[in-house]
Design a protein around this motif. Structure first.
Motif, short mmCIF file in Angstrom:
data_model
loop_
_atom_site.label_atom_id
_atom_site.label_comp_id
_atom_site.label_asym_id
_atom_site.label_seq_id
_atom_site.Cartn_x
_atom_site.Cartn_y
_atom_site.Cartn_z
N SER A 120 -2.94 2.75 -32.51
CA SER A 120 -4.07 2.81 -31.57
C SER A 120 -4.10 4.17 -30.88
N LEU A 121 -2.96 4.63 -30.40
CA LEU A 121 -2.90 5.95 -29.76
C LEU A 121 -3.21 7.06 -30.75
N LEU A 122 -2.70 6.93 -31.95
CA LEU A 122 -2.91 7.95 -32.98
C LEU A 122 -4.39 8.07 -33.34
N THR A 123 -5.05 6.94 -33.55
CA THR A 123 -6.47 6.99 -33.91
C THR A 123 -7.32 7.44 -32.72
N PHE A 124 -6.89 7.07 -31.50
CA PHE A 124 -7.63 7.52 -30.31
C PHE A 124 -7.55 9.03 -30.17
N THR A 125 -6.36 9.59 -30.33
CA THR A 125 -6.25 11.05 -30.22
C THR A 125 -6.98 11.74 -31.36
N GLY A 126 -6.96 11.15 -32.55
CA GLY A 126 -7.71 11.71 -33.66
C GLY A 126 -9.20 11.70 -33.39
N TRP A 127 -9.68 10.59 -32.85
CA TRP A 127 -11.10 10.51 -32.51
C TRP A 127 -11.46 11.50 -31.42
N LEU A 128 -10.61 11.59 -30.38
CA LEU A 128 -10.89 12.55 -29.30
C LEU A 128 -11.05 13.97 -29.84
N TYR A 129 -10.26 14.30 -30.83
CA TYR A 129 -10.29 15.65 -31.38
C TYR A 129 -11.62 15.95 -32.07
N THR A 130 -12.37 14.92 -32.43
CA THR A 130 -13.68 15.13 -33.08
C THR A 130 -14.80 15.27 -32.06
N THR A 131 -14.53 15.02 -30.79
CA THR A 131 -15.58 15.09 -29.77
C THR A 131 -15.75 16.53 -29.29
N ASP A 132 -16.95 16.83 -28.80
CA ASP A 132 -17.22 18.17 -28.28
C ASP A 132 -16.31 18.50 -27.10
N MET A 133 -16.01 17.52 -26.29
CA MET A 133 -15.22 17.76 -25.09
C MET A 133 -13.78 18.18 -25.40
N PHE A 134 -13.20 17.65 -26.49
CA PHE A 134 -11.79 17.90 -26.77
C PHE A 134 -11.55 18.69 -28.06
N TRP A 135 -12.61 19.13 -28.72
CA TRP A 135 -12.44 19.88 -29.96
C TRP A 135 -11.68 21.18 -29.71
N GLY A 136 -10.65 21.41 -30.49
CA GLY A 136 -9.92 22.67 -30.43
C GLY A 136 -8.78 22.73 -29.42
N TYR A 137 -8.55 21.68 -28.66
CA TYR A 137 -7.45 21.69 -27.70
C TYR A 137 -6.11 21.55 -28.45
N GLU A 142 -1.26 18.67 -30.94
CA GLU A 142 0.19 18.47 -30.91
C GLU A 142 0.54 17.01 -30.63
N LEU A 143 -0.16 16.41 -29.68
CA LEU A 143 0.08 15.00 -29.36
C LEU A 143 -0.19 14.13 -30.57
N HIS A 144 -1.29 14.40 -31.27
CA HIS A 144 -1.64 13.65 -32.48
C HIS A 144 -0.53 13.81 -33.53
N LYS A 145 -0.04 15.02 -33.69
CA LYS A 145 1.02 15.28 -34.66
C LYS A 145 2.30 14.54 -34.29
N ILE A 150 6.12 9.80 -34.83
CA ILE A 150 6.64 8.55 -34.25
C ILE A 150 6.26 7.39 -35.15
N LEU A 151 5.02 7.38 -35.63
CA LEU A 151 4.59 6.32 -36.55
C LEU A 151 5.46 6.32 -37.81
N LEU A 152 5.73 7.49 -38.34
CA LEU A 152 6.57 7.56 -39.53
C LEU A 152 7.96 6.97 -39.26
#
Length: 191
Positions: A120-137, A142-145, A150-152
């Motif tokens: 859930s956290l992984l997909t949320f951070t992945g989705w956030l990265y696609t938004t205009d507000m968080f693109w490129g941060y 790093e958090l997503h990575k 951790i998932l692995l």
């Protein structure tokens, strides 16, 4: 001359009980495929990585709903045990005296929760990265990575726990996750 054998094959074959229904099995193996594809495409943030992330979100929503409304062994209330019961199970497992559970054992139940939370956290951070507000941060990438690593680790623990349980109880859990069936509970098993 052929002797009459009063014991038929159906009487000697082990009886199986349905444990995991088709939605649980489909969602489980769907996550396996999506996680493998996402890991394989992790360096290429193109359409495959993004699309598998969205499929994982759909699977997570379906599994959460099924965890509250599904069949007996699919429900979180059936396999998420108290911390005390989980610690008692862990102690008995370390001593080689853990009882066989027909559904998830207490450690396995909490692993399901940990995997679903991490995904859930992984997909949320992945989705956030696609938004205009968080693109490129960079911090979000790093958090997503780190969440992916951790998932692995959780997946490795899940597989190790499953293999240990297979060995401890002489039961093929991979086959059970494909067929949905396990051997009928004995008097010492926890149903």
């Amino acid at each position: 001359m052929k002797k009459n054998n009063p014991i038929t094959e159906s009487q000697t074959a082990p009886v199986k009980v349905r444990v995991w229904d088709w939605p649980v099995r489909l969602l489980h193996w769907g996550l396996v495929v999506c996680i493998a594809l996402s890991w394989w495409s992790r360096e290429d943030l193109g359409p495959l990585h993004e699309r598998t992330g969205y499929v994982v979100i759909g699977i997570l929503v379906a599994r959460l709903l099924w965890g509250f409304t599904g069949t007996h062994y699919a429900r979180f209330a059936q396999f998420v045990r108290t911390p005390q019961a989980t610690l008692a199970y862990a102690r008995s497992a370390l001593q080689g005296k853990a009882p066989r559970y027909i559904g998830h054992n207490p450690l396995g139940g909490w692993m399901v929760v940990a995997l679903l939370a991490c995904l859930s956290l992984l997909t949320f951070t992945g989705w956030l990265y696609t938004t205009d507000m968080f693109w490129g941060y960079g911090w979000l990438a790093e958090l997503h990575k780190y969440l992916a690593w951790i998932l692995l680790g959780l997946v490795a623990l899940h597989v190790a726990g499953m293999l240990w349980t297979c060995w401890e109880h002489r039961e093929n859990l991979v086959r059970a996750m494909f067929s949905g069936k396990k051997a009928t509970p004995s008097k010492d098993d926890v149903a």
